[in-house]
Design an enzyme around this catalytic site. Structure first.
Site, PDB file in Angstrom:
ATOM      1  N   THR A 270      -3.534  12.197  -5.406  1.00 41.09           N
ATOM      2  CA  THR A 270      -3.426  11.923  -3.967  1.00 41.09           C
ATOM      3  C   THR A 270      -2.900  13.138  -3.215  1.00 41.09           C
ATOM      4  O   THR A 270      -3.398  13.492  -2.152  1.00 41.09           O
ATOM      5  CB  THR A 270      -2.484  10.729  -3.724  1.00 41.09           C
TER       6      THR A 270
ATOM      7  N   GLU B 100       0.832  -1.208   0.000  1.00 39.81           N
ATOM      8  CA  GLU B 100       0.000   0.000   0.000  1.00 39.81           C
ATOM      9  C   GLU B 100       0.864   1.254   0.000  1.00 39.81           C
ATOM     10  O   GLU B 100       0.535   2.261  -0.630  1.00 39.81           O
ATOM     11  CB  GLU B 100      -0.887   0.028   1.264  1.00 39.81           C
TER      12      GLU B 100
END
Lengths: 311, 311
Positions: free
Chosen positions: A184, A131
């Site tokens: 992001t 991740e």
């Protein structure tokens, strides 16, 4: 181990944050997810041998599934290596846990092949390394529901502690994924660094009541708990027609509507499949004629999480 | 109604905030509380006819029990009046819900005498008018556990919504009340107006896991949830030897120690009465020879709340 073994798995999409539960809550989807085949190989190490669906790196150290798998074998030091085939259905950047599905999938599959030496918390720990490749920081709010299934609360990251919360039987999610890109960095930069004490009190009262609602199968309380006065007002600005979608879905009788992860997907929770499908139609109606491509999904909240389909 | 009726009640002390649950969580005590006698009278209105234990105003509009009772009869408009006798055991300003016990007691007793026209939430609403006299703002975090019993979460103040959470059987509280005065204004002024997002996330993850721990009777999880990084670091400065008490009680095996309400009382939660009593000794040991008067209490968490003793 002489003969090749392989396992075929389904790694589900997930919704994190869930309105009031920024950075801690998440739930698992059933009808949207990736598939992966992982097989043992006499050649040690991790190799990604096939990627279908989306254009992602084959290099082990650049692919989230490769990085998480490598973290596992660095610890386990098995006598064999692994080949990974990824059949990607969750679009990267959609906000429904695409990287988490990949990161969880490879470690779950290897654990199955090796006779389950690790528990779910340990698998999450390895998957967090994957991740981190996608999101530049280790977090578990999508991994936890992917690996544990159902509704999860990340109690703490260090040491990692994940609570599996009960899921009422008739809880359905509807997702709309507008095919836009939210960077992001932008989704992070827009977050406030400080929140007022009053907002904080509201948020922890809602998290507490949401957990109580899940335990007592109180859908109306769930509805009254699915609010987010802290993150949603900021991030929703990045999602076209968010407020219109929210209004339309709540008018259909949805329990709550919010941003899935950091967006751009929007999730709704409903009691019962028929409401969830009506919500889907209402969502589609808002986006039709708006020149934005989108996809929608309706899914029961998946109590099981990642699983072997055929080994 | 011709004949005089009277009811004799016990109105318990309470602990609000409970570490992570600032402004929303609370629990009820069993061994410390006030007693009150309330009787009907042909003369309409509210009269406080006796106060024992502490020096409090007899004027209805200055006494919290009088104000809450008045709020109830303003709504109910009964054909009779009420006389209230207050046998005060909880010292005002102790931080274990002294004013809440008074405010709840009168409305609970009148409701009993009138055949229970109101539910617990409505009684809390009236009692909040009394609480406001003592604390200059309407809140319910001590009233809720006094009236509902057990562990409570104030989900919202407007509209008022109180959740009764389950209480594990072996949950005991120990309280130490250093006989010092903390001015409400000072306890408020010392609170931060803003909290960091990271502190907020920690807090709502702890509230969520505390609610889960109560539902699953998981004492160890309760222990890991009883933390407060937001309020305690500030208010604990107003309480002499707080950190020493906290350290000593946790070394006894307590689940958690924090400030009761806005202090100065300190509460500890323990699994089992013997640990709670060991905690009491540890608390006393810290305060002995420190020239501060104090009292201590050990109490099971009281699942029932305010009740009729003899009617």
């Amino acid at each position: 181990m002489n003969s090749t073994k392989e396992v075929y798995i389904f790694s589900p999409g997930t919704v994190s944050n869930v309105s009031c539960g920024f950075d801690v809550l998440g739930f698992c989807l059933e009808t949207v997810g990736d598939k992966m085949v992982v097989r043992t190989s006499p050649q040690k190490g991790i190799r990604i041998t096939k990627i279908e669906g989306f254009d992602l790196p084959f290099e082990t150290d650049k692919n989230v599934a490769g990085v998480s798998a490598q973290a596992l074998i660095d610890d386990l030091k098995p006598d064999v290596g692994f080949e990974i085939e990824i059949y990607k259905h969750i679009k990267p950047g959609s906000g429904i846990g695409s990287s988490a599905a990949s990161a969880a999938g490879s470690v779950f599959a290897i654990n199955e092949l090796m006779g389950k030496p690790y528990d779910k918390t340990q698998l999450t720990q390895f998957a967090m390394k994957g991740e981190a490749v996608a999101s530049q920081s280790e977090h578990a709010d999508n991994l936890a529901p992917a690996i544990f299934g159902g509704f999860t609360l990340v109690k703490s990251l260090s040491p990692l502690e994940i609570l599996k919360l009960p899921v009422p039987d008739e809880l359905y999610a509807t997702i709309i994924h507008p095919q836009i890109e939210i960077k992001t960095a932008e989704a992070r930069a827009i977050l406030p660094k400080m929140v007022s004490m009053q907002q904080g009190i509201l948020q922890w009262s809602n998290v507490g009541s949401l957990v109580h609602a899940l335990h007592t199968e109180d859908y109306e309380l769930l509805k009254r708990s699915l609010h987010d006065a802290i993150v949603e007002p900021h991030r929703s600005q990045l999602i076209p027609h968010f407020n219109e979608i929210k209004k339309a879905t709540l008018e259909c009788g949805a329990l709550g509507t919010g941003i899935s992860g950091s967006g751009p997907s929007i999730f709704t929770l409903s009691k019962g499949e028929s409401t969830a499908k009506a919500v889907e139609q209402a969502m589609r109606k808002v986006y039709e004629n708006k020149s934005i491509d989108f996809e929608t999904y309706v899914s029961k909240v998946n109590p099981e999480g990642i699983k072997v389909i055929n080994s």
